[in-house]
Write a protein that holds these residues in place. Structure first.
Motif, PDB file in Angstrom:
ATOM      1  N   ASP A 544      -2.018 -92.401 -87.511  1.00 36.97           N
ATOM      2  CA  ASP A 544      -2.817 -92.784 -88.672  1.00 36.97           C
ATOM      3  C   ASP A 544      -4.191 -93.272 -88.212  1.00 36.97           C
ATOM      4  O   ASP A 544      -4.495 -93.306 -87.015  1.00 36.97           O
ATOM      5  CB  ASP A 544      -2.079 -93.809 -89.535  1.00 36.97           C
ATOM      6  CG  ASP A 544      -1.970 -95.196 -88.886  1.00 36.97           C
ATOM      7  OD1 ASP A 544      -2.572 -95.424 -87.824  1.00 36.97           O
ATOM      8  OD2 ASP A 544      -1.280 -96.053 -89.464  1.00 36.97           O
ATOM      9  N   SER A 545      -5.017 -93.681 -89.157  1.00 37.01           N
ATOM     10  CA  SER A 545      -6.391 -94.045 -88.826  1.00 37.01           C
ATOM     11  C   SER A 545      -6.473 -95.268 -87.919  1.00 37.01           C
ATOM     12  O   SER A 545      -7.488 -95.495 -87.270  1.00 37.01           O
ATOM     13  CB  SER A 545      -7.185 -94.309 -90.113  1.00 37.01           C
ATOM     14  OG  SER A 545      -6.573 -95.346 -90.868  1.00 37.01           O
ATOM     15  N   GLN A 546      -5.385 -96.064 -87.871  1.00 36.50           N
ATOM     16  CA  GLN A 546      -5.351 -97.239 -87.002  1.00 36.50           C
ATOM     17  C   GLN A 546      -4.709 -96.944 -85.647  1.00 36.50           C
ATOM     18  O   GLN A 546      -4.535 -97.849 -84.829  1.00 36.50           O
ATOM     19  CB  GLN A 546      -4.590 -98.377 -87.692  1.00 36.50           C
ATOM     20  CG  GLN A 546      -5.202 -98.831 -89.014  1.00 36.50           C
ATOM     21  CD  GLN A 546      -4.366 -99.907 -89.689  1.00 36.50           C
ATOM     22  OE1 GLN A 546      -3.923-100.857 -89.040  1.00 36.50           O
ATOM     23  NE2 GLN A 546      -4.141 -99.749 -90.979  1.00 36.50           N
ATOM     24  N   ARG A 548      -1.598 -95.830 -85.271  1.00 35.98           N
ATOM     25  CA  ARG A 548      -0.155 -96.050 -85.300  1.00 35.98           C
ATOM     26  C   ARG A 548       0.575 -94.728 -85.538  1.00 35.98           C
ATOM     27  O   ARG A 548       0.059 -93.838 -86.210  1.00 35.98           O
ATOM     28  CB  ARG A 548       0.215 -97.031 -86.414  1.00 35.98           C
ATOM     29  CG  ARG A 548      -0.425 -98.407 -86.293  1.00 35.98           C
ATOM     30  CD  ARG A 548      -0.131 -99.242 -87.521  1.00 35.98           C
ATOM     31  NE  ARG A 548      -0.616 -98.610 -88.741  1.00 35.98           N
ATOM     32  CZ  ARG A 548      -0.394 -99.084 -89.976  1.00 35.98           C
ATOM     33  NH1 ARG A 548       0.312-100.188 -90.136  1.00 35.98           N
ATOM     34  NH2 ARG A 548      -0.882 -98.445 -91.031  1.00 35.98           N
ATOM     35  N   ASN A 556       3.008 -95.079 -93.686  1.00 34.32           N
ATOM     36  CA  ASN A 556       1.657 -94.606 -93.369  1.00 34.32           C
ATOM     37  C   ASN A 556       1.574 -93.104 -93.177  1.00 34.32           C
ATOM     38  O   ASN A 556       0.602 -92.596 -92.626  1.00 34.32           O
ATOM     39  CB  ASN A 556       1.138 -95.316 -92.115  1.00 34.32           C
ATOM     40  CG  ASN A 556       1.995 -95.020 -90.879  1.00 34.32           C
ATOM     41  OD1 ASN A 556       3.138 -94.578 -91.002  1.00 34.32           O
ATOM     42  ND2 ASN A 556       1.463 -95.280 -89.706  1.00 34.32           N
ATOM     43  N   ARG A 587      -6.126 -89.041 -84.242  1.00 33.10           N
ATOM     44  CA  ARG A 587      -5.999 -89.884 -85.421  1.00 33.10           C
ATOM     45  C   ARG A 587      -6.383 -89.099 -86.669  1.00 33.10           C
ATOM     46  O   ARG A 587      -7.376 -88.371 -86.666  1.00 33.10           O
ATOM     47  CB  ARG A 587      -6.888 -91.120 -85.303  1.00 33.10           C
ATOM     48  CG  ARG A 587      -6.465 -92.076 -84.200  1.00 33.10           C
ATOM     49  CD  ARG A 587      -7.227 -93.379 -84.294  1.00 33.10           C
ATOM     50  NE  ARG A 587      -6.855 -94.286 -83.215  1.00 33.10           N
ATOM     51  CZ  ARG A 587      -7.220 -95.557 -83.155  1.00 33.10           C
ATOM     52  NH1 ARG A 587      -7.964 -96.066 -84.130  1.00 33.10           N
ATOM     53  NH2 ARG A 587      -6.847 -96.328 -82.146  1.00 33.10           N
ATOM     54  N   SER A 589      -8.135 -88.770 -90.010  1.00 31.57           N
ATOM     55  CA  SER A 589      -9.312 -89.427 -90.560  1.00 31.57           C
ATOM     56  C   SER A 589      -9.733 -88.720 -91.836  1.00 31.57           C
ATOM     57  O   SER A 589     -10.104 -87.545 -91.806  1.00 31.57           O
ATOM     58  CB  SER A 589     -10.462 -89.389 -89.541  1.00 31.57           C
ATOM     59  OG  SER A 589     -11.684 -89.739 -90.153  1.00 31.57           O
TER      60      SER A 589
END
Length: 901
Positions: A544-546, A548, A556, A587, A589
């Protein structure tokens, strides 16, 4: 010419274009002796599956490769298919039956399989339709399923061959058991999670001396199955206990103390409890010392009781026990408890009896089932196994010799570690959905008969009562055969097998190198004598964007179909590969998806502009070289360079670099510069110049669409079909390659000088907030005025020059002058009355600092002996050229600062 809508709407284009490809048979490939084959087999998604980001990136990368090879003239075959997914599919069907109040046992095996096939028919093609939404150009006419007739025939053929060679055997061995799925699973299917736990320090009394031996365990509930305690024979602390016994607490049972290397003198007390039925290391100790194997867990996760013991005893009494058959304990008061309930009760009793010394907290890796994430229980169970050592050796050698390469190369180590440490593979599963093991047992004499079809009589006693083994094979057993079973094996005369096998590239994630890649390699070598593919292209996972990992628990996950519905498949595909590097995680985005969507819109609008400027009788094709101006040669050279660089990138599986190059070319070179450069000629009133500009615009656009096609297939097909003179489909057009005839390096360098100057002027005007309507004259100081003189029309339009004077050395007054500097020129522009002198000095000093930093970077590289000696000569020379240009630019900036005082 086809008229394009004012705005690009993927929802109005993508499904229609995909159906056009299907109707035209564009994805179908046949053996062609005049072409070189290129084959990819799709890692088969589970029939239970739904498209997720892992599928999206995996299939996008495969599609890029297959579309490129197709355009490069190969007979490019992409074989699609799905996996029957034994555990996952059976769980789905059982769940549906539970809602009806039914169990497997109630409907029987035939009834259950009927329901399973119905479920597969209803839901199994869901992921196939989703892959089509992504734009996957598979040969759907060749779609396979791991349980179709051909693949099933291959499975039986392999099983019988291995059994006849003594490489498949049945026996009681330690396996990974999932109490929830109620089946064994392989080592590769165990995932390890760090969990909080404890070391419980227990005390076992020594019968002969009365002393207490201290040992520690993370699973005290297994102690009921202890059949020995081990010490190291070289441990001086326990030399007096050789040949002695301990009394097993709670059961008051005498068990031996054995000397074994498994007891590590450097860890803890150096004493370990031995539970051969429930620990893989203890199982090996048990074999070495001929210890009894006592099972204390049921296969569904409870402590064994009287009924379990009676059933096992009956087998022994009937003489049907085999080597390593475990005895079963009646766990008495703990019988029927779950293992965790028993743990609490046993610890309480140990504490009460004085056998629990202390509790030590710890974090440790706990094995869990990769499907349901339940904790795995190591169990001795009667299963079918493949002997791995004879199969692993040639599979290791094939990679060591370079017959198979991993991209990136670092994943070779992962593969080697797995293959060199692999244990015998447990291939039987206690399931009904899957390939039933082709083994029959004689009810009269117990003989085992392995055959591809059911035997009529027992070859040993002539009996006719034979029962097929109820277990099925591990799903990975069939998918290990995927590269050749899908092409007709075991029919070695299959035309497809002869032409398309071995395959070329396997695209997959690093997480299944052990699960699947290794098994395909040893299977291909063992059964066909050939490595199944030459390259394994490894990609990372989409986070994911973080950063994770996407999971249901975190909530997510990103649904690719929702992204496609909002932005289009092309935008999702381009986001997944643009800037990616082989083997590395990426990731998700949304900003990058929006950027890819904006890129598509930019391309759409640029194409509309070009088409709107074409006359009805326009005939495509480049004009003669004598009609091309420097901007034409510049853009054609840039196109040429991009085509060559992208081909090289794709040959090395650098899809992220290739995507970035075509993005930059279309957006920056073609749209932002060349179209703008062409406009004055289109509107000049000079028919020949206008025609040349149109022809170059269309030619470059045509080639750019072809280079972009593997990445964004839908929009490129739609736009290509709108171009004059286009063929039926872009898919079958030739891939653009580097063409020496369109390589005007000198003209390109000359025009780059002009562009650098124009960019410097525009940057200066932007920073000084000078309105575009305010135009001025300018003086250009340069040692090479020819490019600038040839480009006065562009200087007027893009540098806002009313007139231009050229000089090799400007020695006039600089009062009221703003100065811009590049490595090739310095401009003097009478604009001081429009701007602030202090701001101009600040701007120039900012440019100076930037130039100094750039120059220092190049100097550091050139002052590094290792770089100069080891880097390719062409790269070193390129850095030297950049260093020289940086020096010139800095000198020009410093002169400009000096001129302002």
């Amino acid at each position: 010419m086809k008229e394009l809508a004012k705005q690009y709407d993927p929802s109005q284009v993508e499904d229609r274009i995909y159906q056009f490809w299907l109707d035209g048979g564009c994805f179908h490939t046949k053996a062609d002796p005049d072409k070189k084959p290129y084959t990819i087999v799709m890692p088969p998604p589970n029939v239970t599956g739904q498209l997720h980001m892992g599928h999206a990136v995996d299939n996008t990368m495969q599609d890029i490769l297959i579309r490129t090879k197709r355009m490069q003239g190969y007979a490019a075959l992409w074989v699609p298919g799905t996996d029957h997914a034994s555990i996952a599919t059976e769980a789905k069907v059982v769940e549906a039956m539970r809602a009806e109040g039914l169990t497997k046992e109630m409907v029987g095996r035939d009834g259950f399989l009927e329901r399973a096939w119905a479920w597969k028919t209803k839901y199994g093609n869901r992921i196939v339709s989703q892959l089509k939404k992504l734009g996957s150009s598979c040969d759907w006419e060749r779609e396979r399923f791991t349980m179709d007739e051909g693949c099933s025939e291959a499975v039986k053929e392999v099983f019988v061959r291995l059994y006849d060679k003594g490489l498949i055997y049945r026996g009681n061995r330690m396996v990974n058991w999932c109490p929830h799925c109620n089946t064994s699973i392989s080592d590769a299917e165990v995932e390890y999670e760090e969990k909080d736990g404890s070391f419980w320090h227990l005390l076992y009394p020594v019968k002969e001396t009365g002393e207490m031996l201290e040992l520690a365990t993370t699973r005290p509930e297994t102690m009921l199955g202890d059949t020995a305690v081990a010490i190291n024979g070289d441990d001086p602390r326990y030399a007096h206990l050789h040949g002695c016994h301990v009394i097993l607490p709670l059961l008051n049972k005498e068990i031996p103390i054995v000397c074994d290397e498994h007891a590590d003198m450097t860890k803890g007390t150096g004493v370990v409890k031995i539970t051969p039925a429930h620990d893989p290391n203890d199982f090996e100790v048990g074999l070495r010392h001929d210890l009894p194997i006592v099972r204390v867990f049921t296969y569904d996760g409870y402590m064994t009781g009287a009924a379990d013991k009676a059933a096992a005893d009956a087998l022994f009494a009937a003489g049907k026990n085999t080597v390593n058959e475990p005895h079963v304990l009646d766990c008495g008061k703990y019988a029927g408890m779950t293992t965790l309930e028993a743990r609490k009760a046993i610890l309480a009793d140990l504490k009460e009896g004085g056998f629990l010394k202390e509790i030590e907290p710890l974090k440790h890796e706990v094995g869990t089932c990769y499907r349901c994430h339940s904790t795995i229980e190591p169990m001795v169970s009667k299963q079918w196994f493949v002997k791995m050592e004879p199969l692993a050796k040639p599979a290791i050698e094939s990679v060591e010799k370079g017959d198979i390469k991993f991209v990136p190369e670092r994943f070779t180590k992962n593969y080697m570690n797995w293959m060199k440490n692999t244990r015998d593979w447990c291939i039987s599963r206690q399931l009904w959905w899957g390939h039933q093991i082709p083994a029959w047992y004689c009810d009269d004499c117990g003989e085992t008969v392995v055959a591809k079809s059911a035997p009529c009589t027992c070859p040993k006693c002539g009996g006719t009562r034979l029962t097929q083994d109820p277990d099925t094979l591990d799903t990975w057993f069939s998918s290990a055969l995927w590269p050749f079973s899908t092409l007709g094996w075991p029919n070695e005369e299959s035309e497809d097998l002869k032409y398309f096998y071995p395959t070329n590239t396997l695209v997959t994630g690093y997480d299944i190198i052990g699960f699947w890649v290794s098994r395909m390699i040893f299977s291909g070598l063992a059964y066909t004598g050939k490595a199944p593919f030459d390259t394994v292209c490894i990609h990372g996972i989409v986070r994911d964007s973080q950063g994770r990992k996407m999971s249901k628990s975190l909530g997510n996950g990103i649904d690719p179909l929702e992204v496609i519905a909002q932005y289009g498949a092309d935008a999702l595909r381009f986001m997944l590969v643009d800037g990616s590097t082989p083997g590395n995680d990426m990731r998700y985005s949304e900003k990058k998806v929006e950027a890819a969507r904006n890129f598509a819109n930019k391309l759409w609008n640029a194409t509309r502009f070009v088409l709107m400027n074409l006359p009805e009788d326009f005939q495509p094709g480049l004009p003669g070289e004598e009609k091309l101006d420097m901007s034409d040669k510049w853009v054609l050279t840039k196109l040429n360079q991009v085509a060559g660089a992208m081909s090289d990138n794709l040959d090395h599986y650098e899809m992220g670099l290739a995507a970035a190059k075509i993005n930059s070319f279309i957006w920056d070179v073609y749209c932002d510069w060349f179209i703008e450069i062409a406009k004055p000629r289109l509107n000049s009133g000079d028919a020949e110049q206008a025609d040349t500009a149109r022809r170059v615009l269309v030619y470059v656009l045509d080639k750019a669409l072809k280079l972009l096609h593997p990445f964004m297939p839908f929009i490129t097909e739609e736009l290509y079909q709108a171009l004059p003179g286009s063929a039926e489909t872009i898919m079958t057009q030739s891939w653009p390659t580097f063409d020496e005839a369109h390589n005007w390096a000198d003209e390109e360098e000359a025009f780059e000088k002009v562009m650098d100057y124009i960019k410097a002027v525009r940057t200066m005007r932007t920073e000084m907030n000078v309105h575009p309507a305010k135009k001025t004259s300018m003086i250009i100081e340069t040692a090479d005025p020819a490019p600038f003189q040839s480009a006065e029309v562009y200087l007027a339009k893009f540098a806002f020059a009313t007139d231009v004077t050229f000089t090799e050395k400007y020695e006039g007054s600089t009062d009221g002058m703003v100065q811009v500097s590049t490595h090739a020129a310095r401009g003097f522009i009478p604009m001081m009355e429009l701007i602030d002198r202090d701001k101009e000095l600040a701007r120039l000093n900012k440019e100076k600092a930037k130039a100094e930093k750039e120059l220092a970077m190049f100097e550091n590289q050139l002052n590094n002996p290792k770089f100069v000696e080891r880097a390719p000569a062409a790269l070193v020379e390129d850095i030297r050229n950049k260093h020289a240009k940086s020096q010139d630019k800095l000198a020009n900036i410093e002169q400009s600062i000096k001129a302002l005082g």
